[in-house]
Scaffold this motif. Structure first.
Motif, PDB file in Angstrom:
ATOM      1  N   SER A 100       0.801  -1.066  -0.061  1.00 47.80           N
ATOM      2  CA  SER A 100      -0.022  -0.047   0.079  1.00 47.80           C
ATOM      3  C   SER A 100       0.881   1.384   0.135  1.00 47.80           C
ATOM      4  O   SER A 100       0.386   2.304  -0.565  1.00 47.80           O
ATOM      5  CB  SER A 100      -0.885   0.197   1.170  1.00 47.80           C
ATOM      6  OG  SER A 100      -0.270   0.049   2.467  1.00 47.80           O
ATOM      7  N   HIS A 101       1.960   1.359   0.697  1.00 45.08           N
ATOM      8  CA  HIS A 101       2.922   2.471   0.516  1.00 45.08           C
ATOM      9  C   HIS A 101       4.279   2.158   1.436  1.00 45.08           C
ATOM     10  O   HIS A 101       4.538   1.085   1.605  1.00 45.08           O
ATOM     11  CB  HIS A 101       2.180   3.777   1.418  1.00 45.08           C
ATOM     12  CG  HIS A 101       2.029   3.414   2.875  1.00 45.08           C
ATOM     13  ND1 HIS A 101       1.034   2.544   3.519  1.00 45.08           N
ATOM     14  CD2 HIS A 101       2.622   4.221   3.756  1.00 45.08           C
ATOM     15  CE1 HIS A 101       1.232   2.726   4.638  1.00 45.08           C
ATOM     16  NE2 HIS A 101       2.154   3.576   5.115  1.00 45.08           N
ATOM     17  N   ALA A 102       5.084   3.153   1.368  1.00 41.95           N
ATOM     18  CA  ALA A 102       6.587   2.756   1.437  1.00 41.95           C
ATOM     19  C   ALA A 102       7.162   2.676   2.803  1.00 41.95           C
ATOM     20  O   ALA A 102       8.115   2.161   3.011  1.00 41.95           O
ATOM     21  CB  ALA A 102       7.380   3.859   0.660  1.00 41.95           C
ATOM     22  N   GLY A 120      -5.264   0.827   3.609  1.00 43.75           N
ATOM     23  CA  GLY A 120      -3.916   1.271   3.963  1.00 43.75           C
ATOM     24  C   GLY A 120      -3.738   2.190   5.086  1.00 43.75           C
ATOM     25  O   GLY A 120      -4.929   2.465   5.831  1.00 43.75           O
ATOM     26  N   ASP A 121      -2.655   2.909   5.340  1.00 42.47           N
ATOM     27  CA  ASP A 121      -2.820   4.204   6.112  1.00 42.47           C
ATOM     28  C   ASP A 121      -3.245   5.282   5.297  1.00 42.47           C
ATOM     29  O   ASP A 121      -2.892   5.404   4.005  1.00 42.47           O
ATOM     30  CB  ASP A 121      -1.307   4.440   6.526  1.00 42.47           C
ATOM     31  CG  ASP A 121      -0.605   3.356   7.496  1.00 42.47           C
ATOM     32  OD1 ASP A 121      -1.513   2.483   7.801  1.00 42.47           O
ATOM     33  OD2 ASP A 121       0.454   3.408   7.763  1.00 42.47           O
ATOM     34  N   PHE A 122      -4.382   5.906   5.702  1.00 46.64           N
ATOM     35  CA  PHE A 122      -4.825   7.230   4.660  1.00 46.64           C
ATOM     36  C   PHE A 122      -5.061   8.392   5.608  1.00 46.64           C
ATOM     37  O   PHE A 122      -5.084   8.243   6.748  1.00 46.64           O
ATOM     38  CB  PHE A 122      -5.777   6.636   3.974  1.00 46.64           C
ATOM     39  CG  PHE A 122      -7.153   6.467   4.883  1.00 46.64           C
ATOM     40  CD1 PHE A 122      -7.422   5.318   5.709  1.00 46.64           C
ATOM     41  CD2 PHE A 122      -8.193   7.213   4.331  1.00 46.64           C
ATOM     42  CE1 PHE A 122      -8.654   5.440   6.418  1.00 46.64           C
ATOM     43  CE2 PHE A 122      -9.756   6.908   4.951  1.00 46.64           C
ATOM     44  CZ  PHE A 122      -9.710   6.002   5.986  1.00 46.64           C
ATOM     45  N   ILE A 168      -7.957  -2.921  11.754  1.00 44.65           N
ATOM     46  CA  ILE A 168      -6.455  -3.408  12.042  1.00 44.65           C
ATOM     47  C   ILE A 168      -5.606  -1.907  12.558  1.00 44.65           C
ATOM     48  O   ILE A 168      -6.065  -0.825  12.282  1.00 44.65           O
ATOM     49  CB  ILE A 168      -5.970  -4.071  10.995  1.00 44.65           C
ATOM     50  CG1 ILE A 168      -6.104  -3.512   9.580  1.00 44.65           C
ATOM     51  CG2 ILE A 168      -6.598  -5.566  10.851  1.00 44.65           C
ATOM     52  CD1 ILE A 168      -5.068  -3.399   8.693  1.00 44.65           C
ATOM     53  N   HIS A 169      -4.310  -2.269  12.547  1.00 42.16           N
ATOM     54  CA  HIS A 169      -3.301  -1.173  12.516  1.00 42.16           C
ATOM     55  C   HIS A 169      -3.657   0.036  13.368  1.00 42.16           C
ATOM     56  O   HIS A 169      -4.052   1.191  13.204  1.00 42.16           O
ATOM     57  CB  HIS A 169      -3.160  -0.413  11.150  1.00 42.16           C
ATOM     58  CG  HIS A 169      -2.059   0.154  10.861  1.00 42.16           C
ATOM     59  ND1 HIS A 169      -1.894   1.450  11.362  1.00 42.16           N
ATOM     60  CD2 HIS A 169      -1.023   0.185  10.143  1.00 42.16           C
ATOM     61  CE1 HIS A 169      -0.548   2.004  11.012  1.00 42.16           C
ATOM     62  NE2 HIS A 169      -0.037   1.214  10.244  1.00 42.16           N
ATOM     63  N   GLY A 170      -4.069  -0.368  14.646  1.00 45.05           N
ATOM     64  CA  GLY A 170      -4.245   0.538  15.691  1.00 45.05           C
ATOM     65  C   GLY A 170      -4.095  -0.447  17.261  1.00 45.05           C
ATOM     66  O   GLY A 170      -4.233  -1.356  17.115  1.00 45.05           O
ATOM     67  N   LEU A 183       8.189   1.334   6.383  1.00 39.96           N
ATOM     68  CA  LEU A 183       8.642   0.084   6.948  1.00 39.96           C
ATOM     69  C   LEU A 183       7.623  -0.699   7.402  1.00 39.96           C
ATOM     70  O   LEU A 183       7.771  -2.020   7.508  1.00 39.96           O
ATOM     71  CB  LEU A 183       9.821   0.253   7.786  1.00 39.96           C
ATOM     72  CG  LEU A 183      11.060   0.780   6.999  1.00 39.96           C
ATOM     73  CD1 LEU A 183      12.091   1.119   8.000  1.00 39.96           C
ATOM     74  CD2 LEU A 183      11.571  -0.223   5.920  1.00 39.96           C
ATOM     75  N   ASP A 184       6.353  -0.197   8.159  1.00 39.50           N
ATOM     76  CA  ASP A 184       5.658  -1.191   8.798  1.00 39.50           C
ATOM     77  C   ASP A 184       4.625  -1.642   7.997  1.00 39.50           C
ATOM     78  O   ASP A 184       3.803  -2.431   8.284  1.00 39.50           O
ATOM     79  CB  ASP A 184       4.833  -0.247   9.894  1.00 39.50           C
ATOM     80  CG  ASP A 184       4.056   0.988   9.684  1.00 39.50           C
ATOM     81  OD1 ASP A 184       4.500   1.385   8.816  1.00 39.50           O
ATOM     82  OD2 ASP A 184       3.009   0.954   9.903  1.00 39.50           O
ATOM     83  N   HIS A 185       4.908  -1.400   6.705  1.00 46.75           N
ATOM     84  CA  HIS A 185       4.040  -2.187   5.414  1.00 46.75           C
ATOM     85  C   HIS A 185       4.850  -2.728   4.463  1.00 46.75           C
ATOM     86  O   HIS A 185       4.432  -3.682   3.884  1.00 46.75           O
ATOM     87  CB  HIS A 185       3.375  -1.172   4.712  1.00 46.75           C
ATOM     88  CG  HIS A 185       2.117  -0.599   5.754  1.00 46.75           C
ATOM     89  ND1 HIS A 185       0.912  -0.804   5.650  1.00 46.75           N
ATOM     90  CD2 HIS A 185       2.413   0.635   6.772  1.00 46.75           C
ATOM     91  CE1 HIS A 185       0.374  -0.025   6.818  1.00 46.75           C
ATOM     92  NE2 HIS A 185       1.253   0.703   7.479  1.00 46.75           N
ATOM     93  N   VAL A 186       6.301  -2.462   4.246  1.00 46.62           N
ATOM     94  CA  VAL A 186       7.061  -3.142   3.297  1.00 46.62           C
ATOM     95  C   VAL A 186       8.420  -3.786   3.991  1.00 46.62           C
ATOM     96  O   VAL A 186       8.786  -4.342   3.416  1.00 46.62           O
ATOM     97  CB  VAL A 186       7.531  -2.299   2.468  1.00 46.62           C
ATOM     98  CG1 VAL A 186       6.322  -1.438   1.367  1.00 46.62           C
ATOM     99  CG2 VAL A 186       8.633  -1.200   2.802  1.00 46.62           C
TER     100      VAL A 186
HETATM  101 ZN   LIG Z   1       1.509   1.978   9.052  1.00 47.85          ZN
END
Ligand SMILES: [Zn+2]
Ligand SMILES: [Zn+2]
Length: 425
Positions: free
Chosen positions: A57-59, A161-163, A388-390, A61-64
């Protein structure tokens, strides 16, 4: 159709969601987290051979950060925007420099991933093994995406993703993808909290900067090298072009990537002018020189974990005419957090700060109200919401906010890592 949460369940970061349908799987993000000792933590294992695709979804590090692991023994097709992988490469090089000891992949695995990537444009479908994947602008950092997937059996899944829904100086706000998902996977970093209005935060930053410069001081703004630096420099240069602004640290290279992918920015012409109008710090002697007269220095790292920001802090902290303005999220175990809470950073021998010290909320995540508003736009079609992601607190707060609006017709999940969810379609 089934979702398995491999990471990012009731925690911020380490995002990793496996979406299974008709005996096939795609992986949405594969990121890392850091524990209290700053050691990287990976998501749960997945076999690369089982993946039809990996969508990034984006660059951040917590995603890639864990994704190159999949290229040690495998070679799954990746889908991402071009700036996502260009920025991710800079972050990965930096990550491996510090954490090579804990991480089993090397830069060559990142490069293999790069070579296996289908670069997606916003709004254009990519077909992989029966999955139709479309990315939309998520407004979070350059190239960030909300991901829409149509599965082989006809399932419709939207992963935010994060938005960030608000427009900023560098990026347009997140799009509302024109789709009708039955399942929404939504981040909840600020699930139970709201941000102060951005224009007030910006006004306050300008006030502090101007009063510091007027009294002959130097302003140090430690900032994340991706996104936050570019946002703050664009804001300051646009609103106060007479300021002398210096940029130091990894953000110099990231700014080059921003220039290379200008079409993703809200106002490419403005950003080009800003880059021409600020000065990049190129060497050590320049670092020493610029601190001798009033100016603004935007330097990484944003949490004062290292980088030139820490160097400047040591030199500027004793003068009460100077200001230190933190504009990034400060993790609980970071130097920046310690400084704000106690006024010292023990490990760095910073024992007392006489400069003015402030923290301002320039978050690139949607507020709790905006998260709910976004999801509720799909109330006509949505049957499952996976949060998620919280933190546990934020995930549950968003769940109850949505429950109040949607009643019991919609399934709302706040899964832990390792949990599988059977989705009704
Ligand atoms: Zn994130
Ligand atoms: Zn992010």
């Amino acid at each position: 159709m089934e979702i398995k949460v491999l990471g990012g369940g009731r925690e911020v970061g380490r995002a990793a969601i496996l979406l299974k349908d008709s005996g096939k799987s795609i992986l949405l993000d594969y990121g890392v987290n850091f524990n209290e000792k700053d050691i990287p933590q990976l998501p749960m294992h997945v076999r690369p051979v089982d993946l039809s695709a990996l969508v990034l979804s984006h660059a951040h590090l917590d995603h890639v950060g864990a994704a190159p692991i999949l290229y040690i023994s495998g070679n799954p097709r990746a889908v991402a925007t071009k700036p996502t992988l260009d920025v991710a490469k800079l972050l990965t090089i930096d990550f491996l420099r510090i954490n090579a000891y804990y991480i089993e992949y090397e830069l060559r695995e990142f490069d293999r991933m790069y070579d296996s990537t289908v670069f997606a444009e916003y709004g254009r479908d990519v077909e992989v093994d029966g999955f139709k994947i479309t990315l939309y602008n998520a407004g979070h950092i350059i190239g960030s995406s909300t991901v829409y997937v149509e599965t082989p059996s006809g399932g419709r899944v939207l992963y935010t993703g994060d938005f960030n829904t608000i427009q900023t100086w560098t990026l347009p706000g997140a799009e509302t993808p024109p789709v009708s998902p039955t399942t929404i996977i939504v981040e909840s970093t600020y699930g139970g909290r709201n941000h102060p209005p951005r224009h007030l935060v910006e006004k306050r930053l300008l006030e502090i900067v101007e009063s510091t410069i007027d009294s002959g001081g130097v302003v140090l703004i430690p900032a994340f090298s991706v996104g936050r630096t570019q946002e703050v420099m664009t804001l300051l240069y646009s609103q106060a072009p007479y300021l002398e602004i210096y940029i130091d640290g990894m953000s110099r290279d990231v700014t080059e990537v921003y220039l290379k992918h200008k079409k993703y920015l809200r106002d490419p012409a403005l950003f080009t002018r800003v880059v021409e109008g600020v000065e990049m710090v190129t060497d050590y002697s320049m670092r020493k020189k610029i601190m001798k007269k009033p100016c603004v220095i935007i330097a990484s790292a944003g949490m004062l974990k290292g980088g030139p920001a820490l160097y400047y802090l040591k030199h500027l902290s004793k003068n009460p005419r100077n200001s230190i303005i933190l504009v990034s999220y400060q993790a609980v175990n970071s130097n920046g957090h310690e400084l704000l809470e106690t006024g010292v950073i023990k490990a760095q021998e910073i024992d007392k700060v006489d400069a003015r010290l402030e923290w301002l909320d320039f978050s690139s995540h949607a507020s709790g109200d905006d998260l709910a508003r976004f999801v509720l736009r799909y109330r006509g079609s949505v049957k499952n919401i996976v949060i998620i992601h919280g933190s546990e607190e934020d995930a549950l707060a968003l769940a109850s906010k949505l429950r109040r609006e949607l009643g019991d017709d919609v399934n709302i999940y706040t899964p832990q890592n390792g949990e599988s969810i059977e989705l009704k379609q």
